[in-house]
Write a protein that holds these residues in place. Structure first.
Motif: not given
Length: 210
Positions: A2-7, A36-39, A45-48, A71-73
């Protein structure tokens, strides 16, 4: 994750000149470790980026250039994905290129932390290219730029020719050692076109690298 608990907030930034015959499908496959890491289910789909003011991952088909400001979490495991991406981009690159990756401690707050507390920020410089020589050329150019910029605070640029010559000598020796190791069947030192990670020193880097 979850992007909410990514350090970490992880920012990937760089431009890679690609071969003229590279297709979108090939690039999508090479960048699969990122999207794929971004889900996401595809590059489109993941370029943003996680930030709307960043262009994300863009493929300029006319100029044959990959632009990344994305940027990705995530967590430390993202480093493995970066190694996989570099290995794939090596096969598509027309020339050497540098890719900057910054890990920002998402839980660190400058206003709330103690004065002696340090963020877990980290910075990594990655290099990709069609050949070891192309990668070393980029590494050499960046080093010369950094050294000259630092020394021009104390010396005139015209006085620094000897310093640049010594840097060129070091890279020539490294390249010769690499060629010799390949000729006798030994693998070169290092892997995947990745560079060394930087330390924390000097305070936090700004989120945007541009």
């Amino acid at each position: 994750m979850s992007s909410y608990n990514a350090p970490f907030e992880i920012h990937v930034h760089g431009d890679v000149v690609l071969r003229s015959d590279v297709t979108f499908e090939q690039l999508q496959d090479a960048l699969k470790p990122l999207w794929k890491y971004a889900g996401a289910r595809s590059l489109a789909d993941g370029a943003a980026s996680a930030y709307e003011d960043e262009p994300g991952i863009e493929f300029d088909a006319k100029e044959h250039v990959l632009h990344v400001c994305w940027t990705v979490n995530g967590d430390e495991d993202f480093r493995q994905n970066l190694d996989e991406m570099c290995m794939s981009l090596n096969e598509l690159a027309e020339q050497g290129a540098a890719i900057e990756v910054s890990f920002y401690d998402a839980d660190f707050d400058d206003d709330e932390e103690a004065d002696d507390a340090e963020a877990r920020d980290d910075f990594v410089m990655l290099f990709v290219g069609p050949t070891p020589a192309a990668i070393m050329q980029v590494q050499r150019d960046l080093l010369v730029e950094d050294v000259v910029n630092m020394m021009e605070r104390h010396f005139d640029g015209a006085e620094l020719g000897g310093v640049v010559a010594e840097i060129d000598k070091l890279f020539s020796e490294r390249f010769e050692a690499l060629v010799n190791s390949l000729e006798i069947g030994k693998p070169p030192r290092g892997s995947g076109g990745t560079g060394p990670a930087g330390g924390h020193g000097g305070g936090r880097r700004p989120r945007h690298l541009h």
